[in-house]
Write an enzyme that holds these catalytic residues in place. Structure first.
Site, PDB file in Angstrom:
ATOM      1  CG  ASN A   9       2.572  -0.187   5.548  1.00 45.13           C
ATOM      2  OD1 ASN A   9       1.505   0.330   5.874  1.00 45.13           O
ATOM      3  ND2 ASN A   9       3.589   0.507   5.059  1.00 45.13           N
ATOM      4  CD1 TRP A  10      -2.552  -4.540   5.511  1.00 45.07           C
ATOM      5  CD2 TRP A  10      -4.610  -4.096   6.297  1.00 45.07           C
ATOM      6  NE1 TRP A  10      -3.075  -5.701   6.011  1.00 45.07           N
ATOM      7  CE2 TRP A  10      -4.336  -5.467   6.499  1.00 45.07           C
ATOM      8  CE3 TRP A  10      -5.840  -3.585   6.712  1.00 45.07           C
ATOM      9  CZ2 TRP A  10      -5.252  -6.334   7.100  1.00 45.07           C
ATOM     10  CZ3 TRP A  10      -6.755  -4.447   7.308  1.00 45.07           C
ATOM     11  CH2 TRP A  10      -6.463  -5.806   7.494  1.00 45.07           C
ATOM     12  CE  LYS A  11       3.034   0.853   1.550  1.00 42.94           C
ATOM     13  NZ  LYS A  11       4.010   1.175   0.541  1.00 42.94           N
ATOM     14  CG  HIS A  96       6.591   3.790   5.289  1.00 46.55           C
ATOM     15  ND1 HIS A  96       6.544   4.342   4.034  1.00 46.55           N
ATOM     16  CD2 HIS A  96       6.551   2.448   5.117  1.00 46.55           C
ATOM     17  CE1 HIS A  96       6.456   3.364   3.140  1.00 46.55           C
ATOM     18  NE2 HIS A  96       6.459   2.204   3.772  1.00 46.55           N
ATOM     19  CD  GLU A  98       4.470   4.726   1.022  1.00 47.77           C
ATOM     20  OE1 GLU A  98       3.526   4.563   1.810  1.00 47.77           O
ATOM     21  OE2 GLU A  98       4.874   3.830   0.256  1.00 47.77           O
ATOM     22  CD  GLU A 169       9.596  -0.641   4.390  1.00 46.33           C
ATOM     23  OE1 GLU A 169       8.902  -1.636   4.143  1.00 46.33           O
ATOM     24  OE2 GLU A 169       9.123   0.503   4.474  1.00 46.33           O
ATOM     25  N   GLY A 175       7.083  -0.666  -3.512  1.00 45.56           N
ATOM     26  CA  GLY A 175       5.987  -0.537  -4.473  1.00 45.56           C
ATOM     27  C   GLY A 175       6.421  -0.567  -5.921  1.00 45.56           C
ATOM     28  CB  SER A 214       9.112  -5.195  -4.341  1.00 45.57           C
ATOM     29  OG  SER A 214       8.720  -3.922  -4.821  1.00 45.57           O
ATOM     30  N   GLY A 235       3.962  -4.453   1.891  1.00 46.61           N
ATOM     31  CA  GLY A 235       2.916  -3.509   1.496  1.00 46.61           C
ATOM     32  C   GLY A 235       1.903  -4.197   0.607  1.00 46.61           C
ATOM     33  N   GLY A 236       2.079  -4.045  -0.705  1.00 48.95           N
ATOM     34  CA  GLY A 236       1.116  -4.549  -1.682  1.00 48.95           C
ATOM     35  C   GLY A 236       0.653  -5.980  -1.428  1.00 48.95           C
TER      36      GLY A 236
END
Ligand code: PGA
Length: 253
Positions: A9-11, A96, A98, A169, A175, A214, A235-236
């Site tokens: 997930n590159w956001k 998601h 966010e 999640e 994150g 994470s 993500g990251g």
């Protein structure tokens, strides 16, 4: 046998140059066997570009969000599921945390978005998960159940229901560098599978439940070998080709 899914997930990160460099590095470094499924979810403006770059490769493209509106019309700023299909998206993330927190998406909207995706032949990756306050109040399973129910209600209308993916999640793990423990993850994933089984036992066996929050090479091996964990939403670490492919290698062995 459920195939593991490693999804990035590159956001809201990237530009054409970054997309190209990252994808070429991933293609170079990923394991050559085809035992797992790979997915990247770039921002919308880069979907077609990425899908074209990945054409003929084992990596699929997915979106990070989709409109709940199905038919074309006056919905400024929205991107429909059939548009995603048109640019070769196989999946779209839906709900998601966010989006739930920053854009106030409700469970009902998540259901409508998932339905729109199913109808276009784009499989939803439906995110569920509790906040830290909810976990500390002992409400994890109540929250996850409530978030899941809207998806389970679609089962009767969606022949491809079991091809959807659930992403567990925990909000407090996203994150933060602090993933949930293996015991916490297996407990919730097993509960999710049991809830699906109450509705449809075959779907419970077939549906992939992936973990996000994470995930990195140092914790992926332990999480990905859990019996009810069918992959990861990353993500990251998905923005680093080496880390992303390393996580995939850990589950293709
Ligand atoms: P993270 O993000 O891996 O950076 O925690 C996961 C996600 O938000 O899907």
């Amino acid at each position: 046998m459920r195939r593991k899914l490693i999804a990035g997930n590159w956001k809201m990160h990237g530009c054409q140059e970054l997309c190209k460099g990252l994808l070429l590095d991933i293609l170079k470094e990923m394991p050559k066997d085809d035992s797992i499924d790979w997915l990247v979810c770039p921002p919308d403006p880069y979907l077609l570009f990425c899908a074209q770059l990945l054409d003929g490769s084992p990596i699929k493209c997915g979106a990070q969000n989709v409109s709940e509106y199905i038919e074309p019309g006056a919905f400024t700023g929205e991107v429909s599921a059939s548009m995603l299909k048109d640019v070769d998206c196989a999946f779209t993330i839906v709900g998601h945390s966010e989006r739930r927190t920053l854009f106030f998406e409700t469970n009902e909207q998540v259901a409508r978005k998932s339905l729109a995706a199913f109808k276009a032949g784009v499989m939803p990756i439906v995110c569920v998960g509790e906040t830290l306050a909810e976990r500390e109040a002992g409400l994890t399973l109540n929250v996850v159940k409530e978030q899941l129910e809207v998806l389970l209600a679609l089962e009767d209308n969606c022949p491809e229901f079991s091809r959807a993916v659930i992403a567990y999640e925990p909000v407090w793990a996203i994150g933060t560098g602090q993933s949930a423990t293996a015991d916490q993850v297996q407990f919730v994933h097993h509960a999710i599978r049991s809830l699906i089984a109450e509705k449809n036992t075959r779907a419970a066996q077939e549906m992939r439940i992936i973990y996000g929050g994470s995930v990195k090479p140092s914790n992926a091996a332990e999480l990905l070998k859990l019996p009810d964990v069918d992959g990861a939403l990353i993500g990251g670490a998905s923005l680093q080709a080496e880390q992303f492919t390393e996580i995939g290698k850990l589950c293709s062995n």
